[in-house]
Write an enzyme that holds these catalytic residues in place. Structure first.
Site, PDB file in Angstrom:
ATOM      1  N   ARG A 189      75.977 -40.331-119.125  1.00  0.00           N
ATOM      2  CA  ARG A 189      76.437 -39.395-118.107  1.00  0.00           C
ATOM      3  C   ARG A 189      77.234 -40.126-116.925  1.00  0.00           C
ATOM      4  O   ARG A 189      76.622 -41.540-116.897  1.00  0.00           O
ATOM      5  CB  ARG A 189      74.998 -38.634-117.468  1.00  0.00           C
ATOM      6  CG  ARG A 189      74.550 -37.770-118.328  1.00  0.00           C
ATOM      7  CD  ARG A 189      73.010 -37.236-117.999  1.00  0.00           C
ATOM      8  NE  ARG A 189      72.369 -36.351-118.829  1.00  0.00           N
ATOM      9  CZ  ARG A 189      71.577 -36.818-119.732  1.00  0.00           C
ATOM     10  NH1 ARG A 189      71.197 -38.083-119.771  1.00  0.00           N
ATOM     11  NH2 ARG A 189      71.035 -35.936-120.584  1.00  0.00           N
ATOM     12  N   LYS A 213      67.838 -38.725-117.669  1.00  0.00           N
ATOM     13  CA  LYS A 213      67.199 -37.972-116.857  1.00  0.00           C
ATOM     14  C   LYS A 213      65.386 -38.161-117.186  1.00  0.00           C
ATOM     15  O   LYS A 213      65.426 -38.192-118.215  1.00  0.00           O
ATOM     16  CB  LYS A 213      67.452 -36.579-117.089  1.00  0.00           C
ATOM     17  CG  LYS A 213      68.823 -36.168-116.619  1.00  0.00           C
ATOM     18  CD  LYS A 213      69.230 -34.602-117.033  1.00  0.00           C
ATOM     19  CE  LYS A 213      70.454 -34.171-116.349  1.00  0.00           C
ATOM     20  NZ  LYS A 213      70.913 -32.567-116.821  1.00  0.00           N
ATOM     21  N   HIS A 288      82.195 -35.954-117.460  1.00  0.00           N
ATOM     22  CA  HIS A 288      81.319 -35.280-118.384  1.00  0.00           C
ATOM     23  C   HIS A 288      82.015 -34.732-119.582  1.00  0.00           C
ATOM     24  O   HIS A 288      81.373 -34.781-120.632  1.00  0.00           O
ATOM     25  CB  HIS A 288      80.529 -34.158-117.598  1.00  0.00           C
ATOM     26  CG  HIS A 288      79.311 -33.856-118.195  1.00  0.00           C
ATOM     27  ND1 HIS A 288      78.239 -34.711-117.834  1.00  0.00           N
ATOM     28  CD2 HIS A 288      78.925 -32.718-118.835  1.00  0.00           C
ATOM     29  CE1 HIS A 288      77.036 -34.092-118.578  1.00  0.00           C
ATOM     30  NE2 HIS A 288      77.366 -33.143-118.985  1.00  0.00           N
ATOM     31  N   ARG A 291      81.791 -37.047-122.518  1.00  0.00           N
ATOM     32  CA  ARG A 291      80.375 -36.871-123.197  1.00  0.00           C
ATOM     33  C   ARG A 291      80.297 -35.705-124.216  1.00  0.00           C
ATOM     34  O   ARG A 291      80.008 -35.871-125.235  1.00  0.00           O
ATOM     35  CB  ARG A 291      79.361 -36.674-122.127  1.00  0.00           C
ATOM     36  CG  ARG A 291      77.915 -36.363-122.475  1.00  0.00           C
ATOM     37  CD  ARG A 291      77.067 -36.610-121.329  1.00  0.00           C
ATOM     38  NE  ARG A 291      75.699 -35.991-121.535  1.00  0.00           N
ATOM     39  CZ  ARG A 291      74.782 -36.678-121.992  1.00  0.00           C
ATOM     40  NH1 ARG A 291      74.768 -37.921-122.550  1.00  0.00           N
ATOM     41  NH2 ARG A 291      73.651 -35.920-122.293  1.00  0.00           N
ATOM     42  N   HIS A 314      69.458 -35.487-125.363  1.00  0.00           N
ATOM     43  CA  HIS A 314      68.974 -34.185-124.924  1.00  0.00           C
ATOM     44  C   HIS A 314      67.512 -34.097-125.245  1.00  0.00           C
ATOM     45  O   HIS A 314      66.922 -34.543-126.535  1.00  0.00           O
ATOM     46  CB  HIS A 314      69.684 -32.891-125.527  1.00  0.00           C
ATOM     47  CG  HIS A 314      71.260 -33.028-124.875  1.00  0.00           C
ATOM     48  ND1 HIS A 314      72.319 -32.561-125.855  1.00  0.00           N
ATOM     49  CD2 HIS A 314      71.664 -33.185-123.818  1.00  0.00           C
ATOM     50  CE1 HIS A 314      73.187 -32.837-124.787  1.00  0.00           C
ATOM     51  NE2 HIS A 314      72.841 -32.884-123.791  1.00  0.00           N
ATOM     52  N   TYR A 323      77.052 -28.242-125.940  1.00  0.00           N
ATOM     53  CA  TYR A 323      78.148 -29.085-125.794  1.00  0.00           C
ATOM     54  C   TYR A 323      79.050 -29.315-126.932  1.00  0.00           C
ATOM     55  O   TYR A 323      80.234 -29.755-126.830  1.00  0.00           O
ATOM     56  CB  TYR A 323      77.422 -30.651-125.877  1.00  0.00           C
ATOM     57  CG  TYR A 323      77.021 -31.223-124.705  1.00  0.00           C
ATOM     58  CD1 TYR A 323      75.823 -30.181-123.857  1.00  0.00           C
ATOM     59  CD2 TYR A 323      77.492 -32.383-123.911  1.00  0.00           C
ATOM     60  CE1 TYR A 323      75.495 -30.922-122.458  1.00  0.00           C
ATOM     61  CE2 TYR A 323      77.019 -32.550-122.712  1.00  0.00           C
ATOM     62  CZ  TYR A 323      76.011 -31.802-122.046  1.00  0.00           C
ATOM     63  OH  TYR A 323      75.579 -32.127-120.840  1.00  0.00           O
TER      64      TYR A 323
END
Length: 339
Positions: A189, A213, A288, A291, A314, A323
Site C-alpha cells: 500500500r 492495516k 494502488h 497493487r 488481506h 482485486y
C-alpha cells in the site's frame, strides 16, 4: 408497511430494468416516499441524544484503536457516523433501514456521490452498528437492509503490459523508476511504502517486512528489476548526500528530489505518479493500481489465490477476489484443460 410496498415495487421491476435504472428507481422511491406515511414506524425527528450517541461513538473508536486501526481510518469512521446522524437528526436507536435508504438516495441523487464511495461509507456505518450490537447497545443493524440492494459493480482494471512499459520509459529520474518497480514488485500500500526506511530492505535476499492495516506484519519481495533500480537509486543518493551505507539505513527509503531530501509522503507519491501518467499517456495512474496489477499478474501466472491473499495482507479471500482480474484467455485455457 410502506417499506414492504416499496420493496414489492422494486422487485416487480427487476426483470424490466438494467442495474442503473433499477438503482435510479430505488433512490427516487425512497427519497420521495420518505416519511409520507406513519403507521407502524415513527418518522418524526427525535432529539439527537448527543451525549449518549457521542459516548457510543467514543466507545466504538476506542475498540478500533485497540486493534491498531490507523488514525486516518478512525477519522473516516467518525466523519461518516456524525454526517449520518446530523443528516437524519435521530438518535441511533431510532434509526431504521428506511432512514438509511433515504440517506443513501439523497447522497447518490442530489449530492452525486459515487457508488463506490457510498459503499465504503455504508461499510463504516455497518461496522459501527455491528459493534453496538455486540455491546448490546442496539438490537439490530439497519445497514443490512441497505446492503440487500443490488449495486452496480465496476471492474477496476490493472495496468496492461503496454501501460507498464509506457510508465517505465517515461520515468525521468532513478527515484521514479525505482518507485514504479518497487510498487509493482511488492504490492505494498502507498502508506506502507511511504513509511519504509532503507534499513527495512534486505537487498541480498530481495525481501522486506511491512506493517499493514492493524500493524500486521507481512513479508514481501523484490523482483530482479526492482532490486536493480532500487540499489542504483540508493547508491546515487548515498554519494549525493555524503552518507555511509550504515547511515543510509536510518534514512527514508524514498525521498523528495529537492534538498534537504525529506521523506516522500503519500501525497507526494500520488502527485509524482499522476505527472508520470500524463507524460506516459496512461490514464488513472495511482499507487494502488500497482497493487492490483501485481495481484492480477500473479494469479494469471498460476499463484494460488490463497497465496495471493497472504501476499497482499488481506484478511478475507473475498477482498482478494475484488482485486484480481482474471484474463479471459486464461479462463479459456483452463476450460480446455479441465473441461
Amino acid at each position: 408497511m410502506l417499506e414492504k410496498i416499496l420493496e414489492n415495487v422494486i422487485n416487480a421491476m427487476v426483470p424490466c430494468l438494467d442495474s442503473g435504472q433499477l438503482e435510479k428507481l430505488n433512490n427516487v422511491l425512497y427519497i420521495e416516499f420518505h416519511g409520507v406515511e406513519v403507521v407502524e414506524q415513527c418518522t418524526e425527528l427525535a432529539a439527537t441524544g448527543e451525549d449518549g450517541d457521542e459516548a457510543k461513538i467514543r466507545m466504538f473508536l476506542a475498540s478500533k484503536k485497540a486493534v491498531n486501526r490507523q488514525d486516518a481510518t478512525l477519522r473516516q469512521y467518525t466523519r461518516e457516523i456524525r454526517s449520518m446522524l446530523g443528516f437524519l437528526g435521530k438518535r441511533l436507536e431510532d434509526i431504521t433501514g428506511m432512514d438509511l435508504r433515504y440517506y443513501y438516495g439523497i447522497m447518490r441523487e442530489r449530492r452525486h456521490i459515487k457508488m463506490s464511495t457510498m459503499q465504503t461509507r455504508l461499510h463504516y456505518l455497518s461496522s459501527f452498528w455491528d459493534f453496538l450490537i455486540t455491546e448490546e447497545l442496539v438490537h439490530s443493524n439497519p445497514v443490512k437492509k441497505v446492503g440487500l440492494l443490488k449495486l452496480e459493480k465496476t471492474i477496476k482494471k490493472p495496468y496492461s503490459a503496454e501501460d507498464m512499459e509506457a510508465l517505465r520509459s517515461s520515468c525521468t529520474t532513478l527515484r521514479d523508476r525505482a518507485l514504479v518497480e518497487f510498487l509493482y514488485s511488492t504490492g505494498v500500500r502507498v502508506s506502507e511504502a511511504a513509511a519504509l526506511n532503507v534499513g527495512d530492505i534486505w537487498m541480498d535476499r530481495k525481501e522486506l517486512i511491512v506493517y499493514g492495516k492493524g500493524s500486521k506484519e507481512r513479508r514481501t519481495y523484490l523482483t530482479d528489476s526492482a532490486k536493480f533500480y532500487l540499489r542504483r537509486y540508493l547508491q546515487v543518493r548515498g554519494k549525493d548526500e555524503g552518507v555511509s551505507p550504515e547511515e543510509m539505513k536510518e534514512l527514508p527509503l524514498f525521498v523528495t528530489l529537492d534538498r534537504p531530501h525529506g521523506r516522500l509522503t503519500v501525497a507526494g507519491m500520488q502527485y509524482m505518479l499522476r505527472g508520470l501518467g500524463k507524460r506516459a499517456g496512461v490514464k488513472n495512474v495511482h499507487p494502488h493500481r500497482f497493487r492490483r496489477t501485481i495481484a492480477t499478474d500473479l494469479l494469471n501466472r498460476g499463484m494460488p489465490i490463497e497465496q495471493v491473499k497472504e501476499f497482499l495482507g488481506h484478511e478475507k479471500l473475498d477482498t482478494t477476489m475484488i482485486y484480481c482480474t482474471v484474463k479471459e484467455e486464461g479462463i479459456q485455457a483452463s476450460h480446455r484443460k479441465f473441461a
